[in-house]
Design an enzyme around this catalytic site. Structure first.
Site, PDB file in Angstrom:
ATOM      1  N   HIS A   1     -27.973  -1.892   2.692  1.00  0.00           N
ATOM      2  CA  HIS A   1     -27.635  -3.250   3.160  1.00  0.00           C
ATOM      3  C   HIS A   1     -26.484  -3.854   2.355  1.00  0.00           C
ATOM      4  CE1 HIS A   1     -31.050  -3.588   5.957  1.00  0.00           C
ATOM      5  NE2 HIS A   1     -31.707  -2.880   5.064  1.00  0.00           N
TER       6      HIS A   1
ATOM      7  N   ASN B   1     -35.887  -6.768   9.665  1.00  0.00           N
ATOM      8  CA  ASN B   1     -34.781  -6.082  10.340  1.00  0.00           C
ATOM      9  C   ASN B   1     -34.678  -6.594  11.767  1.00  0.00           C
ATOM     10  OD1 ASN B   1     -33.744  -4.328   8.355  1.00  0.00           O
ATOM     11  ND2 ASN B   1     -35.298  -2.790   8.766  1.00  0.00           N
TER      12      ASN B   1
ATOM     13  N   TYR C   1     -37.712  -4.031  -4.331  1.00  0.00           N
ATOM     14  CA  TYR C   1     -36.678  -5.055  -4.190  1.00  0.00           C
ATOM     15  C   TYR C   1     -36.453  -5.818  -5.489  1.00  0.00           C
ATOM     16  CZ  TYR C   1     -35.932  -4.381   0.774  1.00  0.00           C
ATOM     17  OH  TYR C   1     -35.575  -3.851   1.975  1.00  0.00           O
TER      18      TYR C   1
END
Ligand code: NDP
Length: 491
Positions: A57, A129, A339
């Protein structure tokens, strides 16, 4: 504005600079002096301008806005953000997955749909998403999957043979690859795509009742796509087309909005449902769990400083608030760790103190301290428990940690525990029952176009088998489109 009225150039520490154009030298043609700290620091700052781009990303853009809960869902969750009438500030980031920072926005790729909500119980992030499913269901395969999408070790080129090798050896990818190769693989713009939580989450109401939930942010602009030809042409003309589209439409007051709907599954349904509701390669069919409207998401403000507000924004699915928790979805559990970890590396130990990441409406009372770039510590006492009036956890306010019951031996096992769990069924349903003839034609053409760019045996034969497992006729058509002859029968 006269020269006297202009702001004066300074060092980063505020002292006035004496020239924007000339280094300090010995004579007009002599060497530069080391005492020209202004020029030296300018070069040093430039050399350090980049933080590492996101491994996935990397290319994206975003904007600020808010979410407004228009419906009463308090029977399902006590989360402050979802109480009727509540408006919560937010920042959004959209992105492609595989390409680097300068890669074209119109590549065929899923799109990230990451949202941060600044609530009075702290930040809540939903990292979704534009597709409701994912390529794999076990995080142990994530780095392998991404490596297959990125560049080869030898010649530094992307390689479709590598991509199809991974996909065909990982049949759980079929549902996501079907969506990727279909029309939604290249959205017309970020404004023209839906966002999905993809994962199933837990909601908890004020009475402690638990539910399983999937989020669907449906675009109010309508879903629109680009054909492969359009996407390829725009990639050459304006690789930043989607960043520009979002920025320009907000600038002229044409604000993009999405309607948030959820699918709610009663907690007890999960055990015996026909699909594993925690398998991110599956959707919950609308017929079983219809959409329930929650509210409206609006983007109304462009960033003024892209790097500070979007590039350094750190979205973390582990940022939950009371009333929302994780589910046993293994990909989600992997992401809860990954993350935050990647942000510690990419932006820094104290990334959460940057203005875009700092909770705007909750006080931080953590016992974490120090570390690179920290500018604010919580103060003494710096440990818990303590007898000096430091912060204390308050489970009576927020309830217990979200939990579910588990028993079993420690194993490494596939997940086919539900009667319709398989890798191809839902993809086949989409091909046969959701797509119309022209969408199916474009699907065949997109797959064949991709495969023709470098896919070789033995991967090639597996590609045809893979699509025949999704839908026999589709597989035949793909083979014919790729190698130009009537397909040999298999399965
Ligand atoms: P429905 O007929 O109720 O839903 C089909 C959904 O497919 C639509 O609502 C739309 O999702 C989505 N869709 C339409 N065209 C495309 C496309 N080109 N690519 C991806 N998605 C598309 O049936 P079910 O809920 O029973 O699902 C049937 C199949 O539809 C599933 O197996 C799955 O492949 C696909 N699907 C289902 C979704 C779900 O959450 N149930 C979501 C997306 C796809 P939307 O309304 O969100 O725009």
């Amino acid at each position: 504005m006269t020269d006297d009225e202009r702001p004066h150039t300074t060092f980063d520490s505020g002292q006035p600079a004496t020239s924007d154009e000339y280094s300090l030298t010995i004579g007009p043609s002599g060497p530069i002096l080391l005492q020209d700290a202004y020029v030296i620091q300018k070069m040093q700052a430039f050399n350090r301008e980049r933080v590492p781009e996101r491994v996935v990303h990397a290319k994206g853009g975003g904007a600020h806005g808010y979410f407004e809960a228009t419906e009463d869902l308090s029977q399902f969750t006590k989360a402050v953000i979802f109480q009727k009438g509540k408006r919560t500030e937010s920042v959004a980031r959209f992105s492609t997955v595989a390409g680097e920072l300068g890669s074209p926005d119109t590549a065929r790729d899923p799109r990230g749909f990451a949202l941060k909500f600044y609530t009075e119980h702290g930040n809540y992030d939903m990292v979704g998403n534009n597709t409701p499913v994912f390529f794999i269901r076990d995080p142990s395969k994530f780095s392998d999957f991404i490596h297959s999408q990125k560049r080869r070790a030898d010649n530094h080129l992307r390689d479709n043979n590598m991509q199809w090798d991974f996909w065909t050896l990982s049949p759980e990818s079929a549902h996501q690859v079907t969506i990727l190769m279909g029309d939604r693989g290249i959205p017309r713009s970020w404004r023209h795509m839906n966002g999905y939580s993809s994962h199933t989450y837990m909601w908890i109401n004020a009475g402690g009742e638990r539910f399983w939930v999937k989020y669907h942010f449906k675009t109010d602009q309508g879903v629109e796509f680009l054909t492969q030809g359009e996407g390829t042409a725009i990639a050459g003309e304006n690789p930043d087309a989607h960043i520009h589209d979002l920025w320009a439409s907000i600038k002229k007051g044409d604000l993009p909005t999405w309607t948030l709907n959820v699918q709610i599954m009663p907690f007890e349904d999960a055990a015996n449902y026909r699909f594993n509701p925690f398998d991110v390669t599956k959707v919950l069919p609308h017929g079983d769990y219809p959409l329930i409207k929650v509210g409206r998401y609006v983007l109304d403000r462009n960033p003024e400083d892209y790097f500070a507000e979007i590039e350094q924004a750190t979205f973390e699915p582990s940022n939950f608030i009371p009333g929302i928790g994780p589910s046993p979805d293994r990909m989600l559990l992997g992401r809860l760790f990954s993350y935050h970890d990647t942000h510690l590396h990419r932006v820094g130990t104290n990334a959460q103190q940057l203005p875009v990441n700092y909770p705007k409406h909750a006080k931080v009372n953590s016992y974490n301290k120090d570390g690179a770039m920290r500018y604010r510590n919580p103060g003494d006492p710096v440990y818990a428990p303590n007898s000096f009036g430091g912060p204390a956890a308050a489970p009576q306010l927020f309830g217990e940690d979200p939990a579910w019951e588990v028993t079993g031996e420690i194993v490494r096992a596939a997940q086919a525990l539900h009667r319709e769990d398989d890798d191809f069924g839902q993809a086949g349903t989409m091909v046969r029952e959701v797509l119309d003839d022209s969408a199916r034609d474009r699907l065949v053409s997109n797959i064949a176009g991709h495969v023709k760019q470098g896919v070789e045996e033995p991967v090639l034969s597996r590609v045809f088998d893979y699509w025949r497992h999704v839908d026999h006729k589709l597989g035949d058509r793909v083979e014919e489109a790729v190698i130009g002859r009537a397909a040999a029968k298999i399965v």
